[in-house]
Motif scaffolding. Structure first.
Motif, short mmCIF file in Angstrom:
data_model
loop_
_atom_site.label_atom_id
_atom_site.label_comp_id
_atom_site.label_asym_id
_atom_site.label_seq_id
_atom_site.Cartn_x
_atom_site.Cartn_y
_atom_site.Cartn_z
N ILE A 19 1.27 -1.13 -0.03
CA ILE A 19 -0.15 0.15 -0.02
C ILE A 19 1.11 0.85 0.19
O ILE A 19 0.51 2.25 -0.61
CB ILE A 19 -0.68 0.27 1.23
CG1 ILE A 19 -1.77 -1.33 1.18
CG2 ILE A 19 -1.85 1.06 1.14
CD1 ILE A 19 -2.44 -1.34 2.48
N GLU A 168 -4.15 -7.58 -3.12
CA GLU A 168 -4.95 -6.13 -4.20
C GLU A 168 -6.49 -5.66 -3.82
O GLU A 168 -6.68 -5.26 -3.48
CB GLU A 168 -4.68 -5.96 -5.57
CG GLU A 168 -2.55 -6.09 -5.73
CD GLU A 168 -2.43 -7.75 -6.01
OE1 GLU A 168 -3.52 -9.08 -5.24
OE2 GLU A 168 -0.52 -7.72 -6.01
N SER A 169 -7.09 -6.88 -3.95
CA SER A 169 -8.70 -7.13 -3.69
C SER A 169 -8.58 -6.75 -2.14
O SER A 169 -10.03 -5.60 -2.10
CB SER A 169 -9.21 -7.92 -4.04
OG SER A 169 -8.90 -8.26 -5.64
N LYS A 170 -7.52 -7.31 -1.56
CA LYS A 170 -8.65 -7.13 -0.29
C LYS A 170 -7.79 -5.75 0.21
O LYS A 170 -8.70 -4.95 0.90
CB LYS A 170 -7.77 -8.65 0.51
CG LYS A 170 -8.05 -8.20 2.37
CD LYS A 170 -6.81 -8.70 3.17
CE LYS A 170 -6.90 -8.42 4.47
NZ LYS A 170 -6.51 -9.26 5.49
N ASN A 171 -6.92 -5.37 -0.03
CA ASN A 171 -5.79 -4.55 0.22
C ASN A 171 -6.42 -2.87 0.04
O ASN A 171 -7.12 -1.73 1.30
CB ASN A 171 -5.09 -3.94 -0.15
CG ASN A 171 -3.70 -5.00 0.74
OD1 ASN A 171 -4.13 -5.37 2.00
ND2 ASN A 171 -2.43 -4.72 0.00
N ALA A 172 -7.56 -3.30 -1.16
CA ALA A 172 -8.77 -2.18 -1.65
C ALA A 172 -9.58 -1.98 -1.03
O ALA A 172 -10.12 -0.26 -0.78
CB ALA A 172 -8.65 -1.95 -3.15
N ILE A 173 -10.28 -2.46 -0.43
CA ILE A 173 -11.51 -2.63 1.26
C ILE A 173 -10.93 -2.95 2.27
O ILE A 173 -12.14 -2.73 3.20
CB ILE A 173 -12.50 -3.31 0.56
CG1 ILE A 173 -12.04 -5.08 0.27
CG2 ILE A 173 -12.91 -2.97 -1.21
CD1 ILE A 173 -12.90 -6.46 0.05
N GLY A 177 -6.35 -1.68 4.61
CA GLY A 177 -6.27 -0.58 3.69
C GLY A 177 -7.27 1.03 4.06
O GLY A 177 -6.21 2.00 3.72
N ARG A 178 -7.75 0.82 4.33
CA ARG A 178 -8.48 2.19 4.78
C ARG A 178 -8.27 3.33 5.60
O ARG A 178 -8.02 4.10 5.40
CB ARG A 178 -10.48 1.64 4.95
CG ARG A 178 -11.46 1.39 4.11
CD ARG A 178 -12.84 1.22 4.85
NE ARG A 178 -13.35 0.40 3.42
CZ ARG A 178 -14.34 -0.04 3.27
NH1 ARG A 178 -15.08 0.37 4.24
NH2 ARG A 178 -15.16 -0.50 2.64
N ALA A 181 -5.48 4.17 3.92
CA ALA A 181 -4.98 4.89 3.26
C ALA A 181 -5.57 6.80 3.57
O ALA A 181 -5.33 7.33 2.83
CB ALA A 181 -6.60 5.29 2.19
#
Length: 191
Positions: A19, A168-173, A177-178, A181
């Motif tokens: 990330i 990648e999918s897990k980190n996005a949501i 990840g939040r 961000a």
């Protein structure tokens, strides 16, 4: 910028490095810290601050630390701050999952959320960032990826557990990840 992520957990460090690829993120082992930092707080916020403060005061390096908990509605928010040690001090992921599933057997409400709190110590100031992802607990472990409770947690709006998703999918949501961000946004917008 070189910044320490206060963890010995290689899974977490790898996830964060994916990330925060613009930064040189190092773990506790990389800065010579071999000890486990005691998590004596009664909240995720307190624990993340304890860890960040320990590294900043002892090693003099910008640092962020997180604490994450799985909060299950039917269990009044448990395991929460004790998620990693739910089934005992050994931090055994499978034992934690089995105890959680056993405690949920008599409940029809499987609603849960993952919550991460990150504390950043930078330039003499402390900042905190929170990330939450809602979902449900499933009684059958699914997937080989991820760690912790990932094989039994399906995030809201999805049909796969975190352990079935690509990193990648897990980190996005994900909760982490939040929160990360928000950390990245802060780092990129500071004057």
């Amino acid at each position: 910028m070189r910044i320490c992520f206060a963890t010995h957990n290689e899974n977490k460090l790898r996830e964060i490095n994916q990330i925060l690829s613009k930064y040189e993120v190092v773990g506790l082992t990389d800065i010579g810290c071999r000890e486990e930092i005691p998590e004596t707080g009664s909240t995720l916020s307190e624990n993340s601050k304890i860890k960040a403060d320990f590294v900043t005061s002892k090693y003099g390096i910008p640092c962020f630390a997180d604490d994450t908990g799985l909060e299950v509605e039917a269990l009044n928010g448990d395991p929460g701050v004790y998620s990693a040690r739910y089934a005992g001090r050994d931090r055994d992921n499978l034992a934690n999952i089995n105890l959680l599933l056993k405690n949920l057997e008599t409940h029809s409400n499987k609603t849960a959320r993952f919550r991460t709190v990150i504390t950043l110590n930078l330039e003499g100031n402390t900042h905190q960032f929170e990330g939450i992802v809602n979902g449900i607990i499933v009684s059958v472990l699914k997937g080989e990826k991820g760690f912790g409770y990932d094989p039994i947690f399906i995030p809201e709006g999805y049909d796969q557990t975190f352990a079935e998703m690509s990193a990648e999918s897990k980190n996005a949501i994900s909760h982490r990840g939040r929160a990360v961000a928000k950390l990245v946004e802060f780092l990129e917008n500071r004057v």
